[in-house]
Design a protein around this motif. Structure first.
Motif, PDB file in Angstrom:
ATOM      1  N   MET A   1      55.279  34.732  38.820  1.00  0.00           N
ATOM      2  CA  MET A   1      54.743  33.818  39.794  1.00  0.00           C
ATOM      3  C   MET A   1      53.244  34.684  40.280  1.00  0.00           C
ATOM      4  O   MET A   1      52.613  34.089  41.245  1.00  0.00           O
ATOM      5  N   ARG A   2      52.613  35.436  39.474  1.00  0.00           N
ATOM      6  CA  ARG A   2      51.569  36.351  39.819  1.00  0.00           C
ATOM      7  C   ARG A   2      50.307  35.230  40.066  1.00  0.00           C
ATOM      8  O   ARG A   2      49.383  35.851  40.885  1.00  0.00           O
ATOM      9  N   GLN A   3      50.210  34.164  39.284  1.00  0.00           N
ATOM     10  CA  GLN A   3      49.198  33.319  39.669  1.00  0.00           C
ATOM     11  C   GLN A   3      49.568  31.974  40.139  1.00  0.00           C
ATOM     12  O   GLN A   3      48.915  30.899  40.259  1.00  0.00           O
ATOM     13  N   HIS A   4      50.480  31.887  40.816  1.00  0.00           N
ATOM     14  CA  HIS A   4      51.091  30.769  41.455  1.00  0.00           C
ATOM     15  C   HIS A   4      51.855  30.845  42.515  1.00  0.00           C
ATOM     16  O   HIS A   4      52.492  31.861  42.946  1.00  0.00           O
ATOM     17  N   MET A   5      51.819  30.174  43.634  1.00  0.00           N
ATOM     18  CA  MET A   5      52.688  30.012  45.046  1.00  0.00           C
ATOM     19  C   MET A   5      53.774  29.070  44.797  1.00  0.00           C
ATOM     20  O   MET A   5      53.774  27.999  44.004  1.00  0.00           O
ATOM     21  N   GLY A   6      54.848  29.256  45.019  1.00  0.00           N
ATOM     22  CA  GLY A   6      55.862  28.424  45.221  1.00  0.00           C
ATOM     23  C   GLY A   6      57.001  28.889  44.020  1.00  0.00           C
ATOM     24  O   GLY A   6      56.413  29.656  43.052  1.00  0.00           O
ATOM     25  N   ALA A   7      57.871  27.978  43.716  1.00  0.00           N
ATOM     26  CA  ALA A   7      58.978  28.481  42.717  1.00  0.00           C
ATOM     27  C   ALA A   7      58.809  27.462  41.584  1.00  0.00           C
ATOM     28  O   ALA A   7      59.848  27.422  40.592  1.00  0.00           O
ATOM     29  N   ILE A   8      58.024  26.380  41.533  1.00  0.00           N
ATOM     30  CA  ILE A   8      58.103  25.439  40.391  1.00  0.00           C
ATOM     31  C   ILE A   8      57.011  25.646  39.303  1.00  0.00           C
ATOM     32  O   ILE A   8      55.781  25.978  39.869  1.00  0.00           O
ATOM     33  N   ARG A   9      57.183  25.801  38.285  1.00  0.00           N
ATOM     34  CA  ARG A   9      56.003  26.133  37.166  1.00  0.00           C
ATOM     35  C   ARG A   9      55.291  24.951  36.929  1.00  0.00           C
ATOM     36  O   ARG A   9      55.591  23.793  37.107  1.00  0.00           O
ATOM     37  N   GLN A  10      53.718  25.114  36.917  1.00  0.00           N
ATOM     38  CA  GLN A  10      53.147  24.080  36.565  1.00  0.00           C
ATOM     39  C   GLN A  10      53.224  23.895  35.163  1.00  0.00           C
ATOM     40  O   GLN A  10      53.009  24.836  34.301  1.00  0.00           O
ATOM     41  N   LEU A  11      53.351  22.476  34.727  1.00  0.00           N
ATOM     42  CA  LEU A  11      53.387  22.179  33.226  1.00  0.00           C
ATOM     43  C   LEU A  11      52.022  21.949  32.771  1.00  0.00           C
ATOM     44  O   LEU A  11      51.202  21.279  33.460  1.00  0.00           O
ATOM     45  N   GLU A  12      51.801  22.058  31.492  1.00  0.00           N
ATOM     46  CA  GLU A  12      50.833  21.620  30.973  1.00  0.00           C
ATOM     47  C   GLU A  12      50.406  20.426  30.864  1.00  0.00           C
ATOM     48  O   GLU A  12      51.502  19.712  30.343  1.00  0.00           O
ATOM     49  N   LYS A  13      49.357  19.804  30.793  1.00  0.00           N
ATOM     50  CA  LYS A  13      49.091  18.269  30.607  1.00  0.00           C
ATOM     51  C   LYS A  13      49.088  18.071  29.082  1.00  0.00           C
ATOM     52  O   LYS A  13      48.455  18.788  28.313  1.00  0.00           O
ATOM     53  N   GLY A  14      49.572  16.881  28.649  1.00  0.00           N
ATOM     54  CA  GLY A  14      49.320  16.527  27.221  1.00  0.00           C
ATOM     55  C   GLY A  14      50.542  16.232  26.600  1.00  0.00           C
ATOM     56  O   GLY A  14      51.128  15.951  25.708  1.00  0.00           O
TER      57      GLY A  14
END
Length: 176
Positions: A163-176
């Motif tokens: 979580m060190r670079q994100h708020m919340g518990a959902i991963r940010q998926l890469e686009k593409g």
């Protein structure tokens, strides 16, 4: 002597205070903060607690932690603890904690921050911290196995890194 504000279950200050070490009354809680500093390489700054510390002496721990004092808000307590333990000034005004963990007698706000810090320029509090270093997730988990790092749940340590670079518990998926 340390004085703490007393909170209710809804995390609202009751207007009462308690002294560190006093027994908690039913329904009374206090605020604790932790700050985890990560460098741009993704390693966490860890500290080795002093031998005379009550609770986990001579063990490695996450970057900074401590109780909020009477009058502190979460951000102020976190900034103060970083300054006291590491001699590092951080402005956490308007910064929300990444996580809050409830425990038996309170609330633990955890801040995850990225900052490249020169360890040689830190001014360690001699009564609290004997050493600091940078460590990867794997290194911390190995230290836990060797019983030289406070025995957090391994999944908790992994969560801090995830979580060190994100708020919340959902991963940010890469686009593409």
């Amino acid at each position: 002597m340390e004085y703490w504000d007393v909170y209710d279950v809804e995390r609202i200050k009751t207007g009462r205070t308690m002294t560190r070490g006093d027994a908690f009354q039913p329904g009374d809680f206090h605020l604790v903060v932790h700050v985890c500093l990560f460098n741009s390489e993704g390693k966490m700054l860890i500290q080795k607690r002093q031998s005379a510390k009550v609770g986990w002496p001579d063990m490695w721990d996450i970057s900074v932690g401590g109780s909020a004092l009477k009058g502190d808000d979460s951000q102020g307590a976190a900034s103060r603890e970083v300054q006291e333990e590491l001699g590092l000034t951080l402005d956490l005004n308007n910064v929300r904690p990444n996580l809050t963990i409830n425990f038996e007698n309170g609330f633990d706000d955890i801040y995850l921050l990225e900052k490249d810090v020169n360890l040689n320029q830190l001014k360690l509090c001699p009564v609290e911290v004997q050493d600091v270093d940078w460590a990867s997730r794997e290194e911390i988990l190995e230290m836990m196995k060797k019983r030289i790092f406070i025995p957090y749940f391994p999944s908790f340590i992994s969560l801090l890194f995830d979580m060190r670079q994100h708020m919340g518990a959902i991963r940010q998926l890469e686009k593409g």
